[in-house]
Design a protein around this motif. Sequence first.
Motif, mmCIF file in Angstrom:
data_model
loop_
_atom_site.group_PDB
_atom_site.id
_atom_site.type_symbol
_atom_site.label_atom_id
_atom_site.label_comp_id
_atom_site.label_asym_id
_atom_site.label_seq_id
_atom_site.Cartn_x
_atom_site.Cartn_y
_atom_site.Cartn_z
ATOM 1 N N UNK A 89 0.836 -1.202 0.000
ATOM 2 C CA UNK A 89 0.000 0.000 0.000
ATOM 3 C C UNK A 89 0.874 1.257 0.000
ATOM 4 N N UNK A 90 1.972 1.229 0.768
ATOM 5 C CA UNK A 90 2.883 2.366 0.780
ATOM 6 C C UNK A 90 3.555 2.587 -0.569
ATOM 7 N N UNK A 91 3.916 1.494 -1.246
ATOM 8 C CA UNK A 91 4.513 1.631 -2.577
ATOM 9 C C UNK A 91 3.529 2.219 -3.584
ATOM 10 N N UNK A 92 2.265 1.833 -3.476
ATOM 11 C CA UNK A 92 1.262 2.407 -4.364
ATOM 12 C C UNK A 92 1.070 3.894 -4.113
ATOM 13 N N UNK A 93 1.077 4.304 -2.840
ATOM 14 C CA UNK A 93 0.944 5.721 -2.507
ATOM 15 C C UNK A 93 2.150 6.512 -3.003
ATOM 16 N N UNK A 94 3.349 5.928 -2.896
ATOM 17 C CA UNK A 94 4.550 6.597 -3.375
ATOM 18 C C UNK A 94 4.497 6.805 -4.887
ATOM 19 N N UNK A 332 -1.323 -1.587 -9.779
ATOM 20 C CA UNK A 332 -0.723 -2.901 -9.499
ATOM 21 C C UNK A 332 -0.435 -3.063 -8.015
ATOM 22 N N UNK A 333 0.203 -2.057 -7.399
ATOM 23 C CA UNK A 333 0.551 -2.169 -5.974
ATOM 24 C C UNK A 333 -0.689 -2.207 -5.091
#
Length: 355
Positions: A89-94, A332-333
């Motif tokens: 979830x953090x990677x998608x937000x980044x 995707x993330x």
Amino acid sequence: MICDTMATSVFKTLTSASSSTATKLRLTAALASNPDLSCCCNRVGPLSASSSPFSTATSAAADPLSFHPPEQRTQWSKWMLFLPGVITFGLGTWQIVRRQEKIKMLQYRQQRLATEPVKWNNLSSSQQIDSLEFRKILCKGVFDEKRSIFVGPRSRSVSGVTENGYFLITPLMPIPNDPESIQTPVLVNRGWVPRSWRDRSINAPKSNEPPSKLVSVSGPEEVRSWWSFFSKKQKTIEEQVPDLASVEVIGVIRKSEKPSIFVPPNDPSSFQWFYVDVPAIARACGLPDSTLYIEDINENVNPSSPYPIPKDANTLIRSSVMPQDHLNYTITWYSLSAAVTYMAFKRLKPTKMRR
């Protein structure tokens, strides 16, 4: 005597390693219900902790590697199941943040490239290179071909065919006594050239002297004619070579490239330049480290001499990872985060006991 015999038999059964657990449980229950038999067993020999039918279960519970049912899991181990979902979830937000930054960057470049070129002489010497990057500039001067640097290899695709070549960087030198000319040298990335260009110039001698419109003026030469006998005046002839072809370059101010970890370091001693390092290239050309570097974006290519091929201005408002790519990465993330979080909930959900 009969009691002692029975006690001895019971004791051997309880201490025997080959006896089954069910047999030991039945004998233990019999001992608890018959005090006389228990006393007889105590006379024969005390029961050790290892002979207890529950010793196997106790040792299994003491083993840290033994399996624990879901209801006995600690709170810490339960939260660990949600860790992959939090990370994804953090990677998608980044990726969302990077997408917004990329949109602003490309818009900034597009606005800069849409402006009219500014003349080199109109630039303020106090302006920093960061504030001038992607600014169009008009420079007039002459190319010093002998100091050219080839950066690459860089591939170029034409009609599905890939060609290997190099970027040609040549110093643009001032023209003496020309107020419209640049006043200090400028490094110009003139564009893409085939590999044969580098092969021809790799052994060419390098010159550290700037080009000049005039060669050294010849000394005084006496021109004698039929009337020279009657005149003692001397006529001085100054030999002048034809003017070098001056060029006007419309380019975009750029900074040094940031190579990835897979790009080898430059080796100026062997004329190997894998990426653009402006101060190092300037030193190799005998110029100051603060020399301005621009990329030629002229579109008027001569059909009879198509090389070098200048860069297309549209390539400067592109990136290896475009905003649409960041959006795809975000989807995707987030999808992966939802999937692993759902799996964690399913794993912690208690199953119904079968009757």
